[in-house]
Design a protein around this motif. Structure first.
Motif, PDB file in Angstrom:
ATOM      1  N   ASP A   1      -3.771  52.278 -22.320  1.00  0.00           N
ATOM      2  CA  ASP A   1      -2.472  52.981 -22.369  1.00  0.00           C
ATOM      3  C   ASP A   1      -1.848  52.957 -23.754  1.00  0.00           C
ATOM      4  N   ALA A   2      -2.657  53.072 -24.792  1.00  0.00           N
ATOM      5  CA  ALA A   2      -2.122  53.012 -26.155  1.00  0.00           C
ATOM      6  C   ALA A   2      -1.406  54.310 -26.502  1.00  0.00           C
ATOM      7  N   GLY A   3      -0.400  54.202 -27.344  1.00  0.00           N
ATOM      8  CA  GLY A   3       0.313  55.377 -27.834  1.00  0.00           C
ATOM      9  C   GLY A   3       1.190  56.043 -26.810  1.00  0.00           C
ATOM     10  N   GLY A   4       1.681  55.289 -25.836  1.00  0.00           N
ATOM     11  CA  GLY A   4       2.546  55.868 -24.807  1.00  0.00           C
ATOM     12  C   GLY A   4       3.993  55.944 -25.255  1.00  0.00           C
ATOM     13  N   SER A   5       4.766  56.759 -24.534  1.00  0.00           N
ATOM     14  CA  SER A   5       6.197  56.907 -24.812  1.00  0.00           C
ATOM     15  C   SER A   5       6.964  56.783 -23.503  1.00  0.00           C
ATOM     16  N   LEU A   6       8.111  56.107 -23.567  1.00  0.00           N
ATOM     17  CA  LEU A   6       8.952  55.914 -22.385  1.00  0.00           C
ATOM     18  C   LEU A   6      10.227  56.738 -22.458  1.00  0.00           C
ATOM     19  N   CYS A   7      10.433  57.443 -23.556  1.00  0.00           N
ATOM     20  CA  CYS A   7      11.712  58.125 -23.774  1.00  0.00           C
ATOM     21  C   CYS A   7      12.025  59.104 -22.644  1.00  0.00           C
ATOM     22  N   GLU A   8      11.018  59.824 -22.193  1.00  0.00           N
ATOM     23  CA  GLU A   8      11.257  60.815 -21.143  1.00  0.00           C
ATOM     24  C   GLU A   8      11.467  60.176 -19.778  1.00  0.00           C
TER      25      GLU A   8
ATOM     26  N   LEU B   1      -2.759  61.244 -31.423  1.00  0.00           N
ATOM     27  CA  LEU B   1      -2.509  60.692 -32.749  1.00  0.00           C
ATOM     28  C   LEU B   1      -3.750  60.871 -33.608  1.00  0.00           C
ATOM     29  N   SER B   2      -3.537  61.352 -34.822  1.00  0.00           N
ATOM     30  CA  SER B   2      -4.683  61.590 -35.691  1.00  0.00           C
ATOM     31  C   SER B   2      -4.621  60.776 -36.980  1.00  0.00           C
ATOM     32  N   ASN B   3      -3.423  60.563 -37.529  1.00  0.00           N
ATOM     33  CA  ASN B   3      -3.314  59.899 -38.824  1.00  0.00           C
ATOM     34  C   ASN B   3      -2.764  58.484 -38.744  1.00  0.00           C
ATOM     35  N   SER B   4      -2.689  57.930 -37.558  1.00  0.00           N
ATOM     36  CA  SER B   4      -2.229  56.547 -37.424  1.00  0.00           C
ATOM     37  C   SER B   4      -2.830  55.957 -36.158  1.00  0.00           C
ATOM     38  N   ILE B   5      -2.835  54.641 -36.115  1.00  0.00           N
ATOM     39  CA  ILE B   5      -3.392  53.940 -34.956  1.00  0.00           C
ATOM     40  C   ILE B   5      -2.328  53.866 -33.870  1.00  0.00           C
ATOM     41  N   PRO B   6      -2.606  54.316 -32.650  1.00  0.00           N
ATOM     42  CA  PRO B   6      -1.596  54.242 -31.584  1.00  0.00           C
ATOM     43  C   PRO B   6      -1.267  52.795 -31.250  1.00  0.00           C
ATOM     44  N   ALA B   7       0.000  52.564 -30.954  1.00  0.00           N
ATOM     45  CA  ALA B   7       0.453  51.209 -30.627  1.00  0.00           C
ATOM     46  C   ALA B   7      -0.040  50.829 -29.232  1.00  0.00           C
TER      47      ALA B   7
ATOM     48  N   LEU C   1       4.582  52.469 -33.303  1.00  0.00           N
ATOM     49  CA  LEU C   1       4.996  51.086 -33.565  1.00  0.00           C
ATOM     50  C   LEU C   1       5.025  50.238 -32.303  1.00  0.00           C
ATOM     51  N   GLY C   2       5.308  50.854 -31.165  1.00  0.00           N
ATOM     52  CA  GLY C   2       5.375  50.104 -29.911  1.00  0.00           C
ATOM     53  C   GLY C   2       6.642  50.445 -29.148  1.00  0.00           C
ATOM     54  N   VAL C   3       6.540  50.443 -27.828  1.00  0.00           N
ATOM     55  CA  VAL C   3       7.701  50.822 -27.011  1.00  0.00           C
ATOM     56  C   VAL C   3       8.807  49.791 -27.094  1.00  0.00           C
ATOM     57  N   ASP C   4       8.487  48.563 -27.494  1.00  0.00           N
ATOM     58  CA  ASP C   4       9.519  47.529 -27.600  1.00  0.00           C
ATOM     59  C   ASP C   4       9.622  46.987 -29.019  1.00  0.00           C
ATOM     60  N   ASN C   5       9.169  47.748 -30.004  1.00  0.00           N
ATOM     61  CA  ASN C   5       9.329  47.334 -31.394  1.00  0.00           C
ATOM     62  C   ASN C   5      10.804  47.347 -31.765  1.00  0.00           C
ATOM     63  N   SER C   6      11.202  46.472 -32.674  1.00  0.00           N
ATOM     64  CA  SER C   6      12.615  46.397 -33.055  1.00  0.00           C
ATOM     65  C   SER C   6      13.102  47.716 -33.647  1.00  0.00           C
ATOM     66  N   GLU C   7      12.256  48.418 -34.379  1.00  0.00           N
ATOM     67  CA  GLU C   7      12.651  49.720 -34.919  1.00  0.00           C
ATOM     68  C   GLU C   7      12.855  50.737 -33.801  1.00  0.00           C
ATOM     69  N   THR C   8      12.060  50.648 -32.752  1.00  0.00           N
ATOM     70  CA  THR C   8      12.231  51.552 -31.616  1.00  0.00           C
ATOM     71  C   THR C   8      13.568  51.307 -30.936  1.00  0.00           C
ATOM     72  N   ILE C   9      13.944  50.044 -30.787  1.00  0.00           N
ATOM     73  CA  ILE C   9      15.228  49.723 -30.152  1.00  0.00           C
ATOM     74  C   ILE C   9      16.372  50.275 -30.986  1.00  0.00           C
ATOM     75  N   LEU C  10      16.319  50.092 -32.297  1.00  0.00           N
ATOM     76  CA  LEU C  10      17.360  50.644 -33.169  1.00  0.00           C
ATOM     77  C   LEU C  10      17.394  52.165 -33.071  1.00  0.00           C
ATOM     78  N   ALA C  11      16.227  52.785 -32.937  1.00  0.00           N
ATOM     79  CA  ALA C  11      16.190  54.246 -32.796  1.00  0.00           C
ATOM     80  C   ALA C  11      16.851  54.684 -31.497  1.00  0.00           C
TER      81      ALA C  11
END
Length: 1362
Positions: free
Chosen positions: A165-172, A327-333, A1106-1116
């Motif tokens: 389940d790499a590179g997933g998003s929870l925003c939706e 994802l093509s230019n980065s490694i999925p979290a 970066l990850g669904v629970d990365n600190s940058e994601t939380i700030l976003a």
């Protein structure tokens, strides 16, 4: 109070051009301007957008919006991506009946119009024609792969690099109101826009539910075919291949019909073959059964296909494209918690083509994927970079190449780590073995050859490999002409550190006798020194940028050699004639102060520091250089007698506490070249990169202009050409100067290095602690963000122990208590990582699950089972007689001793209290998983005996509406789902029988089972440079905005965004950061809708990369919540706040010091929605944390008391409102004086509230008398009370103040608060102030709130941070 310095007083607006700022109308990124704001740049006009029509073979056409600078291959890709044209994959484009080269720009096509209108004013619309080409075998294979993806026939892939389940998003999955909802739909829902059920009764003290990390299950996608794969008749025999046959396929339609298909150079057709008979000739059917595209053929042979294909497109269209793009230019979290549904046997579907994909992608002999990586890297570096378009093409190709190399190198490293690649030197020891796979050269980050024997052996080699990749990254960023590096990737996997490098031509060549293998630097340690003259100039330029001093070194014969870099840094002249720089792990000096104290002589046996590779960070060197430059400037200003300017400059600099990155920019602006500026930005680990928390984003947004102005002032007043600062990286490294002059120079070099070491321990570290204590910088959420902040300042992770000690020495300041706990947790996680890596390194991969689960049980599950047993299959164990299974011998006690020993060795720190902090087990587990690459099954794991016995997947429970009033413990509950009253229990002896095997049905319960460890993913450090062109455009845009050039600034911001997307691709961490930064900039420009779009993109891209629970994601998420609230979508804003808080509690725990701001923002949002009672509860929670953090006597507390009093007044609790406003007024008066504006405003509010309370009391008494006299009018009483409250305001409140309410609105607000549900006697006592407030003793000690953020309210406290 806005999070991270973002203002909340925003209004709705639209994007000027009607499109989102990152897209052109055709949906793909296109550079809207050309250049980097240089007025003298010769280029095609920058604002030209053309409408291009493409005629299709089926007599239809498609229109694209393009710019003259776009390449034809980009237009091809746009056509392939269009919903109506993606069946085309093998074609060329023609203009005026002439074929167009795919690798030129539109402007280079003869007679192509480069303006949107002709001279007579008519609109220009050039027309291309799409012409289908004959297929080659490779094109046919890629067409099959693409079609399988498009029609949903590809099934689930098993990617051993990215993980589950790499590179997933929870925003939706966050419950927000759809902007497309119709009026009828909204009216059907009684609460629709004002519905706050998703935050009502939210418990801030409860632990974060694990379900927050999991995506909601989706309905299965519509099926278009049952199967599509290569047939058993593949490949074609020779004679049929000569006739144009390429592949044979078999497809089973939804109707159940099986068709065999021939892939021919002309297209695809149904043939006469069956399972038992081979006949590839066309089959005669009632309908047409031939098409150029496989999609077209499937539509002809299956009646259900077309309808289901449309349904599939609609299904895919339900998701945000960013959430579904590959994802093509980065490694999925890779998530550290994986949903159980992803692990179910039913989730693995049969798909014959899964095993055929390697052939489809790379051919039968895999020759198509074998690439000469080194030649590609160096050829890309040699591309021209004179014009802007040259730079765009070069940086774009560089980014793509680094991404592809990293992916290939990591895949090979995983195979090497699992022992599936044959060694080139199998007779050597394991650590000395080398490998070659996919044209990548692999070795282990261990001292297999004894190179680091004197410096710490394997530990030193491991550190050196990590430093080397950062050194390569720095050189790549500097982009020095004529100096080349090897492609370098470091992978940590299954306890091993594996280094993957591109093969430098000539590195293995045997030189003639008398010739050295190395052309510059140390050849055999320091005994032989090579000094090839051709390396002097490029090394000189490199050393100048890295602040390395040219210095003398001495060989074994005592002969002096002058080198421009460290003796450890080597130059190699490749057989291709290029100059390569190798071994870049010593570009900065040793941390001599640390080594003298903790390494070498005088240390007790077994207690010395583990290695001698303790070097200073480049950020620290740059920061110290800036300080010396400031001193130089002050001296020069004094000499010139410019006292006024000197004083202003010195005061401004003395008061500025900037990060090293910003300081380096300022210094470079005053003294150095652009190339050197980039050197200061290239350091830091890959996982962290140059990530910034919310506060540093604000500094970046608002600080660059000031830096530039300061730098400009310095250029005008001070000549800094005489300033120079460099360090000798070879001091304290055994160099033996021979002459007195050399000895004197070496002594001075040593003195300079000691000064930097002192600067680190006496200035940088204490300043960081002080800024975190005072709230000047954001308080880190987790160990990763703490170490990132340390690295940004030049502080090595080994100083975590010192930071913890200094926090403990400063008393019981709550923020420092929290910082010490976080630092200790990070040390425990890192020490445990080293223990696990050491044990994993020696066992086969098949035992990794049992090893990891047992060690986790010993660390965090000791209370559940004090004597856990490792799950090891005895039969399997017997097949590895030579392997030592040391991990099975560990117990909770012995592991604790080893972890404490590792902490003492690596961080020189004695653990205070329990090794695992009570209630923080989940947070520690997360840190460990991120550091080891673990993926665990998502469950509520038991860490205490009184936790529920069932390990079930989390379901968020409905919580009490009183939950905010009583914080249960210090930070979080002691156990997820457990009791709020925890007792410290001693480990109980395990009375259950010992297990002989891992599946014993009578085994004692443990926190983790082997099957809970789902996967281990590789952790990657890579050396790709950042795009300087995109950053230059972003900086120029910021500067233009600060100079009030709004139109130019917006153009440059769009240009920067376009460049970021073109160079990195949309899904990349750097693009997420620019989305975040631009959202705040558009926010300030009153482009609110564009800001929301960008903020949401920042969230999704951060989650996926970066990850669904990365600190940058939380700030976003917090940033997005403020943007949504600003545009009137407050309900959505609250939903994002809740999700961010849930993530926050998983990452840190409850009651984070900076959560005061976020909780206060949520209260303001609720207030604006007129949910006054719920708003009051959130204000109470914010004030409660602030009281615990800052104490009663602080401006922050006074500010929050001011807001809380307003909330109480809106909730019709006048007596409490008066008390709280009086407290606020007294604190303001005591701290700021009677004449301060805050004191006066609080005083005015206090007088008004007192009057209102008295009037309410009289009204209540009259109502009581009327009721006692024979019944009264309750509705009238309620209105009376509301009317009195409504008259108290001095000025309208944007947050929903009662001052702005009329009588009807006040009544509505009162009813919505729930007060009219009480009995009349209760209401009378309530209004008269006779109600006894329930008081609950608050337990535990929580971290200190962010003073700096709360202080943003002190200027206008009544504004409620609107």
């Amino acid at each position: 109070m806005a999070e991270d310095g973002t203002k909340e007083d925003v209004q709705t607006s639209t994007e000027p051009n009607g499109t989102t700022p990152d897209e052109t109308p055709n949906g793909h990124a296109t550079s809207l301007t050309n250049g980097d704001a240089k007025p003298d740049e010769d280029a095609v006009p920058t604002d030209t957008i053309l409408k291009l029509r493409v005629n299709l073979p089926d007599a239809q056409s498609v229109t694209l919006m393009v710019s003259p600078q776009e390449q034809i291959q980009d237009i091809r890709q746009s056509i392939v991506d269009q919903p109506h044209t993606f069946q085309y994959s093998c074609f060329h484009l023609e203009f005026n009946n002439s074929r167009i080269n795919d690798f030129i720009e539109l402007s280079e096509i003869p007679d192509f119009p480069t303006k949107s209108s002709s001279e007579d004013g008519t609109e220009t619309e050039p027309v291309f024609t799409l012409v289908e080409d004959p297929y080659t075998e490779a094109q046919a294979r890629m067409h099959v792969v693409r079609v399988r993806e498009l029609i949903g026939a590809a099934g689930n892939r098993v990617d051993y690099v990215s993980g589950v389940d790499a590179g997933g998003s929870l925003c939706e999955d966050v419950e927000v109101q759809s902007p497309q909802s119709t009026t009828a739909e909204k009216n059907a829902n009684a609460k629709s826009k004002d519905d706050i059920s998703h935050v009502e009764g939210y418990d801030l003290s409860a632990p974060g539910p694990i379900s927050t990390l999991l995506a909601k299950p989706r309905d299965p996608a519509p099926k278009t075919v049952k199967s599509l794969s290569l047939s058993a008749w593949n490949p074609p025999p020779h004679h049929l291949r000569m006739r144009g046959h390429l592949l044979y396929l078999q497809a089973t339609t939804l109707e159940g019909d099986q068709h065999y298909i021939t892939s021919h150079i002309t297209g695809f057709y149904v043939n006469k073959s069956t399972n038992a008979k081979f006949d590839p000739e066309p089959r005669t059917m009632s309908k047409s059964s031939r098409a150029h595209s496989l999609i077209g053929l499937l539509s002809q042979i299956s009646e259900k296909f077309a309808g289901q294909f449309v349904a599939l497109q609609e299904y895919n269209g339900q998701r945000d494209p960013l959430a579904s793009y590959a994802l093509s230019n980065s490694i999925p979290a890779a998530p550290w918690m994986v949903a159980s549904s992803s692990l179910a046997l039913s989730s693995h579907q049969p798909d014959l083509s899964r095993t055929q994909e390697p052939y489809l992608l790379s051919g039968a002999d895999n020759a198509e994927t074998l690439r000469d990586w080194n030649e590609e890297f160096q050829s890309t570096r040699e591309l021209p970079k004179e014009t802007v378009q040259d730079r765009v093409f070069r940086e774009r190709l560089t980014s793509k190449l680094f991404a592809e190399y990293t992916d290939a190198a990591v895949r090979g490293a995983v195979l090497v780590g699992r022992g599936e690649v044959q060694s080139l030197n199998p007779t050597e020891g394991k650590d000395a073995q080398i490998f070659l796979y996919n044209n990548v050269f692999y070795s282990f980050g261990a001292d297999g050859m004894g190179t680091f024997a004197e410096n710490g052996g394997d530990e030193a080699a491991r550190v050196a490999s990590g430093k080397d990749v950062m050194g390569v990254k720095a050189v790549n960023q500097l982009d020095i002409s004529g100096l080349f590096t090897a492609g370098t990737v470091v992978v940590d996997y299954l306890g091993k550190r594996i280094i993957g490098q591109s093969i430098v031509p000539g590195i293995f060549k045997q030189r003639d006798p008398g010739e050295n293998q190395i052309d510059y630097g140390g050849v055999e340690g320091k005994d032989v020194i090579a000094c090839h003259e051709g390396f002097k100039l490029p090394f000189q330029e490199l050393s100048k940028a890295l602040r390395v001093k040219g210095h003398g070194v001495w060989d074994k014969e005592g002969k002096r050699h002058d080198l421009e870099g460290s003796v450890e840094t080597k130059g190699l002249l490749g057989t291709d004639g290029r100059k390569y720089v190798l071994d870049l792990y010593r570009t900065t000096p040793l941390d001599v102060a640390w080594l003298e104290e903790h390494y070498g002589e005088g240390q007790e046996e077994g207690k010395a520091y583990l290695h001698r590779m303790a070097v200073l960070r480049a950020e620290l060197v740059e920061g110290y250089r800036v300080q010396k430059l400031r001193e130089y400037i002050r001296v020069q200003l004094a000499k010139q007698g410019e006292e006024k300017e000197g004083k202003a400059l010195a005061n401004g600099e003395a008061e500025t506490a900037e990060s090293e990155k910003e300081e380096s920019k300022e210094a470079v602006g005053g003294a150095e070249t652009n190339g050197e500026e980039s050197a200061s930005k290239t350091n830091g680990e890959h996982v962290d990169g140059e990530q910034t928390n919310g506060d540093s984003e604000v500094a970046l947004t608002n600080g660059d202009g000031e830096v530039a102005k300061d730098a400009g002032a310095q250029r005008e007043t001070v000549d800094v050409s005489g300033f120079s600062f460099t360090l000798n990286p070879d001091v304290f490294s055994g160099q033996q100067p021979q002459t007195e002059e050399d000895k004197a120079e070496m002594e001075q070099d040593e003195k300079d290095v000691r000064a930097v070491c002192t600067y680190l321990t006496d200035d940088v570290i204490p300043r960081m602690i002080r800024e975190m204590q005072e709230g000047d910088v954001g308080f880190p959420m987790d160990g990763q963000s703490l170490v990132r902040e340390m690295h940004k300042r030049g502080i090595n992770a080994r100083y975590l122990g010192m930071i913890a000690r200094l926090c403990g020495a400063n008393g019981e300041d709550k923020r420092l208590v929290a910082l010490r706990a976080l630092a200790q947790q990070e040390m425990v996680a890192r020490a445990f990582k080293h223990v696990v890596n050491g044990l994993l390194r020696g066992v086969p991969a098949v035992f990794a699950q049992g090893c990891v689960s047992h060690l986790l049980n010993c660390l965090v599950g000791g209370e559940v089972n004090g004597k856990p047993e490792a799950e090891v299959d005895e039969l399997l164990k017997g097949m590895y007689p030579e392997v030592e299974f040391k991990f099975v011998e560990f117990t909770p006690e012995s592991l604790g001793v080893e972890v404490v020993r590792q902490i003492a060795l690596r961080f020189r720190y004695e653990v205070q209290g329990e090794l695992v902090q009570r209630g923080k087990e989940m947070q520690l587990l997360r840190e460990i998983c991120l550091k080891l690459g673990l993926q665990l099954e998502a469950k509520e794991y038991r860490f205490t005996k009184d936790a529920p016995a069932e390990q079930q997947q989390t379901v968020q429970k409905k919580v009490s509406s009183e939950s905010l009033e009583v914080p249960q413990t210090n930070g979080v509950h002691a156990a997820e789902g457990g009791s709020s009253k925890k007792k410290k229990k001693k480990h109980q002896g395990d009375q259950s029988p010992h297990r002989a095997a891992s599946v014993s049905p009578v085994s004692a319960p443990t926190t983790f089972r082997a099957e809970n460890v789902v996967n281990i993913v590789p952790l990657v450090k890579e050396a790709s440079p950042r795009s300087m062109l995109a950053e230059e455009a972003l900086d120029a845009g910021r500067m233009s905005l600060q100079q009030d050039q709004k139109e130019l600034g917006q153009e440059l911001l769009l240009e920067s965004l376009s460049l970021h997307e073109q160079i990195y691709g949309i899904l990349h961490p750097e693009v997420a950061r620019v989305y975040y930064a631009l959202s705040t900039l558009y926010f300030s420009l009153d482009e609110k809708n564009a800001a929301v779009e960008l903020a949401k993109k920042a969230v999704i891209v951060s989650e996926r990369t970066l990850g669904v629970d990365n600190s940058e994601t939380i700030l976003a998420y917090l940033n997005l919540s403020l943007m949504e609230h600003a545009t009137g979508n407050t309900r959505n804003g609250l939903a994002y706040v809740r999700h961010a808080l849930d993530l926050w509690k998983i990452v840190y725990g409850a009651r984070h010091p900076d959560s005061i701001t976020t909780i206060n923002n949520a209260a303001v949002m609720l207030q604006s929605m007129k949910h006054f009672h719920e708003s009051r509860r959130w204000f109470e929670a914010s004030l409660d944390i602030c009281l615990e953090v800052a104490g009663k006597e602080s401006v922050n507390t006074a500010t929050l008391l001011f807001q809380y009093a307003q909330a109480l007044a809106l909730d019709h609790d006048s007596k409490s409102a008066v008390d709280r406003m009086r407290e606020s007024r007294n604190i303001f008066s005591h701290l700021l004086g009677e004449e301060n504006q805050n004191t006066k405003e609080a005083d005015n509010w206090l007088k008004t509230l007192v009057t209102s309370a008295l009037n309410q009391g009289k009204a209540a008494k009259q109502a009581s008398e009327l009721l006692q006299a024979g019944g009264g009018n309750r509705r009238m009483f309620m209105r009376n009370g509301a009317r009195r409250l409504g008259g108290m305001g001095q000025r309208p409140q944007a947050s929903g103040s009662a001052a702005a309410l009329d009588v009807a609105e006040a009544e509505k607000a009162v009813r919505s608060s729930g007060l009219d549900k009480r009995s009349l006697d209760e209401l009378v006592r309530y209004v008269n102030g006779d109600k006894q407030e329930r008081k609950t003793k608050r337990k535990g000690v929580a971290p200190k709130g962010r003073q700096g953020r709360a202080a943003t309210l002190t200027e206008r406290p009544a504004a409620s941070a609107q």
